[in-house]
Design a protein around this motif. Sequence first.
Motif, PDB file in Angstrom:
ATOM      1  N   ASN A  57       0.810  -1.226   0.000  1.00 35.38           N
ATOM      2  CA  ASN A  57       0.000   0.000   0.000  1.00 35.38           C
ATOM      3  C   ASN A  57       0.835   1.265   0.000  1.00 35.38           C
ATOM      4  O   ASN A  57       0.291   2.357   0.169  1.00 35.38           O
ATOM      5  CB  ASN A  57      -0.892   0.037   1.255  1.00 35.38           C
ATOM      6  CG  ASN A  57      -1.989  -0.997   1.192  1.00 35.38           C
ATOM      7  OD1 ASN A  57      -2.382  -1.418   0.118  1.00 35.38           O
ATOM      8  ND2 ASN A  57      -2.468  -1.407   2.359  1.00 35.38           N
ATOM      9  N   LEU A  58       2.151   1.140  -0.134  1.00 31.46           N
ATOM     10  CA  LEU A  58       3.073   2.280  -0.072  1.00 31.46           C
ATOM     11  C   LEU A  58       2.939   3.030   1.255  1.00 31.46           C
ATOM     12  O   LEU A  58       3.122   4.243   1.327  1.00 31.46           O
ATOM     13  CB  LEU A  58       2.852   3.259  -1.239  1.00 31.46           C
ATOM     14  CG  LEU A  58       2.959   2.716  -2.658  1.00 31.46           C
ATOM     15  CD1 LEU A  58       2.643   3.816  -3.676  1.00 31.46           C
ATOM     16  CD2 LEU A  58       4.345   2.163  -2.942  1.00 31.46           C
ATOM     17  N   GLU A  59       2.550   2.290   2.326  1.00 33.00           N
ATOM     18  CA  GLU A  59       2.488   2.928   3.645  1.00 33.00           C
ATOM     19  C   GLU A  59       3.894   3.080   4.199  1.00 33.00           C
ATOM     20  O   GLU A  59       4.191   3.998   4.957  1.00 33.00           O
ATOM     21  CB  GLU A  59       1.705   2.049   4.637  1.00 33.00           C
ATOM     22  CG  GLU A  59       0.234   1.900   4.330  1.00 33.00           C
ATOM     23  CD  GLU A  59      -0.360   0.730   5.087  1.00 33.00           C
ATOM     24  OE1 GLU A  59       0.105   0.428   6.205  1.00 33.00           O
ATOM     25  OE2 GLU A  59      -1.293   0.103   4.551  1.00 33.00           O
ATOM     26  N   TYR A 254      -3.682   1.765  -7.023  1.00 34.49           N
ATOM     27  CA  TYR A 254      -3.164   1.916  -5.655  1.00 34.49           C
ATOM     28  C   TYR A 254      -4.204   2.584  -4.758  1.00 34.49           C
ATOM     29  O   TYR A 254      -3.959   3.649  -4.197  1.00 34.49           O
ATOM     30  CB  TYR A 254      -1.857   2.731  -5.651  1.00 34.49           C
ATOM     31  CG  TYR A 254      -0.639   1.863  -5.862  1.00 34.49           C
ATOM     32  CD1 TYR A 254      -0.092   1.132  -4.811  1.00 34.49           C
ATOM     33  CD2 TYR A 254      -0.068   1.756  -7.111  1.00 34.49           C
ATOM     34  CE1 TYR A 254       1.002   0.319  -5.013  1.00 34.49           C
ATOM     35  CE2 TYR A 254       1.034   0.943  -7.321  1.00 34.49           C
ATOM     36  CZ  TYR A 254       1.561   0.231  -6.270  1.00 34.49           C
ATOM     37  OH  TYR A 254       2.645  -0.569  -6.475  1.00 34.49           O
ATOM     38  N   HIS A 255      -5.373   1.969  -4.622  1.00 30.85           N
ATOM     39  CA  HIS A 255      -6.424   2.479  -3.720  1.00 30.85           C
ATOM     40  C   HIS A 255      -6.733   3.943  -3.926  1.00 30.85           C
ATOM     41  O   HIS A 255      -6.881   4.700  -2.969  1.00 30.85           O
ATOM     42  CB  HIS A 255      -5.999   2.322  -2.240  1.00 30.85           C
ATOM     43  CG  HIS A 255      -5.842   0.920  -1.805  1.00 30.85           C
ATOM     44  ND1 HIS A 255      -6.910   0.090  -1.595  1.00 30.85           N
ATOM     45  CD2 HIS A 255      -4.733   0.194  -1.525  1.00 30.85           C
ATOM     46  CE1 HIS A 255      -6.466  -1.092  -1.197  1.00 30.85           C
ATOM     47  NE2 HIS A 255      -5.148  -1.063  -1.161  1.00 30.85           N
ATOM     48  N   LEU A 257      -4.827   6.364  -5.088  1.00 28.16           N
ATOM     49  CA  LEU A 257      -3.703   7.258  -4.789  1.00 28.16           C
ATOM     50  C   LEU A 257      -3.554   8.329  -5.881  1.00 28.16           C
ATOM     51  O   LEU A 257      -3.642   8.021  -7.063  1.00 28.16           O
ATOM     52  CB  LEU A 257      -2.433   6.395  -4.739  1.00 28.16           C
ATOM     53  CG  LEU A 257      -1.088   7.080  -4.592  1.00 28.16           C
ATOM     54  CD1 LEU A 257      -0.900   7.519  -3.159  1.00 28.16           C
ATOM     55  CD2 LEU A 257       0.027   6.115  -4.967  1.00 28.16           C
TER      56      LEU A 257
END
Lengths: 444, 271
Positions: A57-59, A254-255, A257
């Motif tokens: 998630n690129l968190e 990506y959700h 983004l």
Amino acid sequence: MSDKNKKGPESKTYKFDTLSLHAGYQPHKNAGSRQVPIYQTTSYLFDDVDHAAALFNLERGGHIYSRISNPTVGVLEERVASLEGGTAALATSSGMSAIFLTVMTLCEAGDHLVVSSQLYGGTVNLFRLTLPKFGIKCTFVKPRDTEGFKKAIQKNTKGIFGELVGNPGNELMNMPEISKIAHDAGIPLIIDATYQTPYLCKPFEHGADIVVHSLTKWMAGHGSSMAGILVEGGNFDWMQNDKFPTMTKPYEGYHGLSFAEEFGPTAFTMKARAEGMRDFGPCLSPQNAWNVLQGIETLSVRMKKHCSNAEEMVKYLLDHESVAWVSHPSVPDHPDHALAKKLLPNGRGSMIAFGIKGGKDAGVAFINNVKLASHLANVGDTRTLVIHPASGTHSQMDEATLKFAGLSHDMIRLSVGIEDIDDIKNDFEIGFRAARKPRLVSNQ
Amino acid sequence: MKFKVNGDEIFASTGGRPFDKNKPLIIFVHGSGLTHMTWVLQTRYFAFHGYSVLALDLPGHGLSKGKSLKTIEDMADWISSVIDAVGYKEASLVGHSQGCLVTIECTARYPDKIKTLSLMGGAGAIPMNPELLALAENGDPKAVDLMMDWAHGPAGHFGGHPVPGLYHINTGGMLAKSRTIKDTLGVDFRACDNYKNGFEAAKKIKIPTLSILATDDKMCPVKEGKKLADLIEGSKVDIIDNCGHMMLLEEADRVLKVLKSFITTNYPSKN
Ligand SMILES: Cc1ncc(COP(=O)(O)O)c(C=O)c1O
């Protein structure tokens, strides 16, 4: 107080030669290994399910799979970003894939690019023949025709692309002026700076927004490894207009983004990696990244020698009876001499084009008879390289395209190496002697 | 997301998830001259784990409209207005550097609204180097270069960004140059330099408070951070080694780990 004391505090961030040895790497996080380790692995352990999700998630930062990123490749990316004065970089398997990923990150079907006509032959083919298959069209403009770049911009134009010093004609683009034209139109300027390396020119300082390199060339220097990179300047505002919806609008992959909102000055690289590298996959191998890093360690030392040898060769060729003309930005009557001085203060590069008296046949005889200079389809090796473009790199072009690209049948392209200058000159004497009587001497 | 505060359109990152009023709110407040983007490696985690997140761009910064606020006190009141504007009664605050001054003052002024306070690279006062302040107020890009030099620890100067391919010093520099330096960094530095109420404000804070400090922080050294933390009842201190003032990026994972444990314990989400 003396003037020296008045100067005030100075930033002590590391300078070019130090960065070329150290940037992007922290030994204390790598078992104290002084040399950058080669992470020869495809994938990386997740701590737990939550960690895995966070990476996807690129968190959190980190590595998942070496197609997307790899720690050794990451050192190279940071190193080149630091040397260029860029915010971020993405290394690729070759220079061509860096150009391709750049275009695919920027454009969609229906988009248009304005492109310099003097480019590496492979790049010309990409823009002229391959990109139209993806619905991306290009208009070619001669590098010196600054106004032409402006006139060629259409409503759907998404960027201007060029090599600062055209290949192989050595014509310069007026980068500062052309960047203003691009920015007035709300589009980025993309510069292929393969021939300069950041030692000779940092295009971001002259208005470029994205820089691409074939690292295969001077950056590596050793001619052992294919590699490319795209570097982001971080100054381009993707949100200033509605031309770049894939940068600014929520991205389904990506959700939802928005790269520009979330990553600002590194948005382009983040998208090129998250989407481009994920879906096209031209990743650089860790071994090749390491090989290129070895070259970059000595970049400024090598570039100095490349440039001083090139200037010696220019003088030698200008005085030579077998030479009809010499093109190099250091030649005083080169049309871009002044511009080159401004944009390339540390040296004008080591690519020379010259015309051999006797035309095509003489050119062929010269190439067939030199012994030290290598006849091959590369540039920017530490060894001296020669080629006859009309019969080599650009042989897939028809007569008209050849002319438009600034090529002629008598042209020899020389990439000056860092050998002893006397040896290079002695070798050229052998070539010229053969060229003067092409039918009598042959290496068959 | 964009919303209005005191008539100005304000931008805040919601950490990549839709803003959901049913979840507890965490507000992240950036440092001098910077933007919401400094928080990317903390905000997305909380947004994906049961919280509503607002990483703000202060007025006149990043993507927010309006004029930069001139005092830390005004910024503190403004944070309270943000909470009202998004329809919440309470929030957890996280600040970095100047953002620590703002969140301390805000917590002291609005004790019922603020539920936990997390400070990174904070101190009770941030007096500015006069030459740096003058450069920033004159809009000289050298101010940004100096800030990037001093804000990164020795390790960060080499790079080693947690996100592959990003280079710390240039990314931070570009963030600080994204708007007019004079109107962002210049105004912010002056606000920090003028603010004198930090230690008094700290004494009033009665909520769970965390200070994350870094051993190589030249801008707000550990000693100063501890001095502040000592004034806050029951406050927790965590020290990150081998790291400078930009800890939220330089050591993003270690910072996130401490922050996660603190916030999920003291301000749990039921989602
Ligand atoms: C200027 C320039 N750009 C790009 C390329 C393509 O790079 P690579 O061969 O690494 O794919 C070349 C290579 O020949 C080049 O000379």
